[in-house]
Enzyme design. Structure first.
Site: not given
Ligand code: ZN
Length: 502
Positions: A267-268, A271, A297
């Protein structure tokens, strides 16, 4: 002053501000990772001094003069050209900042920092009575803030503007109405299915040092440039950009649960890959910034869920896991894949699965909207919270800390932020669908370890544009149609239909 010179001076001024800001970001990273326990007090004073400096620069009257001087200039005639994009965004931010009286800005900043400390203290003691006056003060001040910056139809729209420019409460209500209804009916079918995933596969013995090594290798192989970043352990995972060549992520490790580190890091990294793909030559100006929180996001969700929980992805990476974790001996690929996609209605947002996640967001969105429409009082939040958890997820919090006090957002004054999580999922489904239609069968490519074509597609369609377009427009241009919840609903039906044999 001629317009070209004014633009050059304004640009120089803003880039200088961005340098100060990025030094603050670096200090923030340190504060959340390796700062000595006794260093917090001094760090808070550093932040206060920096906040004052940044506020003065954001409201510096010279910005107004430069903006006046460039107004109507020929080189701004193409609205998509970098100079025009920068001027548009600088003007928007400057005008909003100037509308907020300094006393209000100071009071809000103070209430936010007090709110966060109060949240930490009262949450530990599960003490809603102690906490809610702080929250009430934040809601009151935020209402004042919305009135000061202004809006067309309702106060909540003024708050959305800070996180997702151009988004409106009324449109979000439509998104959540459709998504909520469809999710709940799909959830019912999933829970009733006889084809349930194996329990406990991710909850075994996973040595932390091995997790760290595996996670590092995995995010590097999907495209996160580790020579321009690093991964460190924290309790609350985040991504943080210092500047070009330095985009960092964190994740958290549990010795008896693999899911948090693994999917948190993907997830990170999503980003971070967005930040690494922003045009470095525009760093310090809006053209070099992310389009909005929802778009940000969308990048993390796309990599975490659409890619990182797909069977193709694990056909490629599961051998790496099996080589490293003896706990997975005897667990087949399909079994692992199904465990990684298990659906379980729960109380805690950050632990929610891909299907139920948006219901957690819907609850928060509906409650904060009611607060700012003055249909709900802060003191009545816990009751309203619990009722919605019963209705939407069929669970009921036994205490405040796993209920209304679980997230820091409201305590930090972040109202209007939660819906960007679901917008991220909506945009991710649109982008994933469009990229798949153009690039062909992803899962086959993932199984061969090929992630670059997808990343390049995102670089060209999303990352390269910085803040050139408002989020919805950016997604529309990337995919050929305006974003809507329908695509996400179809994606969820396909994914969980396959997994649960519906
Ligand atoms: Zn996030």
């Amino acid at each position: 002053m001629n317009p070209e010179n004014a633009y050059a001076e304004l640009r120089q001024f803003q880039i200088e501000t961005a340098y100060y800001h990025s030094l603050g970001a670096l200090a923030g990273w340190d504060q959340r990772t390796y700062i000595p326990r006794k260093g917090h007090e001094h760090r808070a004073r550093q932040f206060a001094a920096l906040a004052q400096l940044l506020h003065r620069r954001r409201t510096d009257p010279r910005i107004g003069e430069w903006l006046d001087a460039v107004s109507g200039a020929d080189f701004l005639s193409d609205p998509a050209a970098p100079a025009a994009v920068n001027v548009r965004e600088w003007r928007r931010v400057y005008e909003r900042s100037r509308r907020v009286p300094e006393e209000l800005a100071v009071a809000l900043a103070q209430a936010q920092s007090e709110g966060e400390s109060a949240w930490e203290q009262f949450r530990r003691a599960d003490d809603w009575e102690g906490f809610w006056p702080y929250l009430k003060r934040l809601v009151d001040l935020t209402r004042e803030y919305a009135e000061a910056v202004g809006y067309e139809s309702e106060a909540y729209d003024a708050l959305l503007e800070d996180y997702e420019p151009g988004e409106r409460a009324a449109r979000l209500q439509e998104v959540f109405a459709l998504l909520g209804r469809e999710t709940r009916s799909l959830l019912e079918a999933v829970l009733a299915s006889p084809q349930q995933p194996p329990a406990g596969v991710l909850e075994r013995d996973y040595p932390v040092e091995v997790q760290a090594r595996v996670v590092r290798e995995l995010v590097g192989r999907i495209g996160y440039d580790l020579e321009a970043g690093r991964i460190d352990p924290t309790t609350h995972p985040f991504e943080l950009s210092v500047g070009p060549g330095d985009v960092r992520i964190t994740t958290r490790y549990y010795p008896d649960y693999l899911g948090a580190a693994l999917f948190g890091a993907i997830h990170e990294a999503g980003h971070a890959m967005y930040e690494q793909g922003l045009p470095a030559e525009h760093w310090g100006t809006p053209m070099g910034e992310a389009a909005g929180m929802g778009v940000h996001e969308s990048q993390s969700r796309l990599w975490e869920n659409a890619v990182g929980r797909s069977l193709g992805f694990w056909r490629h990476f599961y051998p790496l896991l099996q080589e490293n974790f003896s706990s997975l001996a005897g667990v087949g690929l399909e079994e692992f894949h199904r465990a990684a996609n298990a659906v379980r209605p729960s109380l805690i947002r950050v632990e929610a699965d891909e299907l139920t996640y948006n219901l957690h967001i819907q609850i928060r969105f509906e409650l904060e909207l009611a607060l700012f429409r003055r249909e709900l009082d802060v003191a009545d939040l816990p009751g309203a919270w619990n009722e919605k958890y019963r209705d939407y997820l069929g669970v009921e919090p036994p205490d405040y800390k796993s209920g209304v006090m679980q997230d820091v957002h409201w305590a930090a004054g972040l109202f209007g932020y939660f819906p960007t999580y679901t917008l991220g999922n909506v945009y991710a489904a649109e982008l994933y669908g469009a990229a798949r239609a153009e690039l062909g069968d992803f899962e086959e490519a993932f199984a061969r370890g090929e992630f670059a074509p997808l990343l390049e597609w995102l670089r060209g369609r999303i990352h390269a544009h910085g803040r050139r377009y408002q989020p919805r427009r950016l997604i529309e241009l990337a995919t050929g149609r305006p974003p809507g919840a329908g695509t996400l609903v179809a994606y969820l039906r396909e994914r969980f239909g396959n997994l649960y044999g519906l």
